[in-house]
Write an enzyme that holds these catalytic residues in place. Structure first.
Site, PDB file in Angstrom:
ATOM      1  N   SER A 285     -31.443  21.323  18.352  1.00 49.27           N
ATOM      2  CA  SER A 285     -32.749  20.810  17.931  1.00 49.27           C
ATOM      3  C   SER A 285     -33.493  21.895  17.154  1.00 49.27           C
ATOM      4  CB  SER A 285     -33.579  20.373  19.141  1.00 49.27           C
ATOM      5  OG  SER A 285     -32.930  19.314  19.818  1.00 49.27           O
TER       6      SER A 285
ATOM      7  N   LEU B 139     -36.053  24.439  23.568  1.00 50.14           N
ATOM      8  CA  LEU B 139     -35.543  23.461  22.613  1.00 50.14           C
ATOM      9  C   LEU B 139     -34.027  23.601  22.644  1.00 50.14           C
ATOM     10  CD1 LEU B 139     -37.587  23.543  19.260  1.00 50.14           C
ATOM     11  CD2 LEU B 139     -37.239  21.582  20.766  1.00 50.14           C
ATOM     12  N   ASP B 140     -33.332  22.478  22.638  1.00 49.88           N
ATOM     13  CA  ASP B 140     -31.872  22.538  22.660  1.00 49.88           C
ATOM     14  C   ASP B 140     -31.333  23.301  21.457  1.00 49.88           C
ATOM     15  OD1 ASP B 140     -31.612  21.031  25.022  1.00 49.88           O
ATOM     16  OD2 ASP B 140     -31.833  19.166  23.899  1.00 49.88           O
ATOM     17  N   TRP B 141     -30.139  23.813  21.618  1.00 46.94           N
ATOM     18  CA  TRP B 141     -29.445  24.558  20.557  1.00 46.94           C
ATOM     19  C   TRP B 141     -29.395  23.751  19.266  1.00 46.94           C
ATOM     20  CZ3 TRP B 141     -24.782  23.235  18.135  1.00 46.94           C
ATOM     21  CH2 TRP B 141     -24.173  24.244  17.379  1.00 46.94           C
TER      22      TRP B 141
END
Length: 201
Positions: free
Chosen positions: A52, A48-50
């Protein structure tokens, strides 16, 4: 539960989906999974992106990681995206049919407007709030996970994502797991997960 560990984690905003911050000499250290999960040798299945939030699955079982990462299994991922303005039917249809992102057409997706808006813990820090611009929440169910895909998809149809939360991976749901907390899979969740990718217990 056997010799392996299988855990679900609700990743807060601003946390890296890894256990170290890499080589960032002189830079401010960022929060990582090690700040929340005191279990040795488990690793995230996917990322998961930073910026998100939401559900992550971690395990120490390499075979499961490999199979869940294999596109042929195509397990679903469900996201809730808070977007600028109120998407119209045309935008939702475009997202469902697939949009072109850097010469790649996204796979068909299930997309709906969430009404009423979901009740969620506040984000820290909160999103930028523009009183003159309304926002709405979309639910998107994807079977692929390209880099920053949801954000790119909603921006492509004119409704930029302000906040993004993954609420489910296949049949695994975030439920009432608070941000920053983790739990082991139940035996039923694990059995269904292993069956879905052809792994034995």
């Amino acid at each position: 539960m056997g010799k392996h560990r299988y855990i679900l984690f609700n990743k807060p905003y601003g946390v890296l989906s890894q256990f170290s911050d890499g080589d960032r000499a002189g830079a401010k250290e960022r929060r990582t999974l090690k700040d929340y999960i005191p279990i040795p040798k488990v690793y995230p299945v996917g990322r998961l992106d930073w910026d998100s939030e939401g559900l992550m699955l971690l395990t120490d079982r390499g075979q499961l990681q490999h199979r869940l990462a294999d596109p042929k299994f195509g397990h679903s991922r469900t996201y809730w995206a808070q977007v600028e303005r109120i998407p119209n039917a045309s935008a939702i249809q475009q997202l469902e049919q697939g949009v072109i992102i850097e010469n790649y057409r996204t796979r068909p997706a299930k997309v709906k407007l969430l009404e009423p808006e979901p009740t969620l813990p506040p984000r820290d820090p909160p999103i930028r709030d523009r009183k003159s611009v309304p926002t709405a929440w979309l639910e998107l169910v994807l079977t692929e996970g390209k880099n920053r895909q949801v954000r790119r998809m909603t921006a492509k149809v004119g409704f930029p994502t302000l906040r993004l939360i993954r609420v489910a991976i296949a049949h695994l749901h975030i439920g009432d797991l608070p941000p920053g907390q983790w739990r082991d899979l139940t035996s039923q969740e694990l059995e269904l997960l292993l069956k879905s990718v052809g792994c034995g217990m």
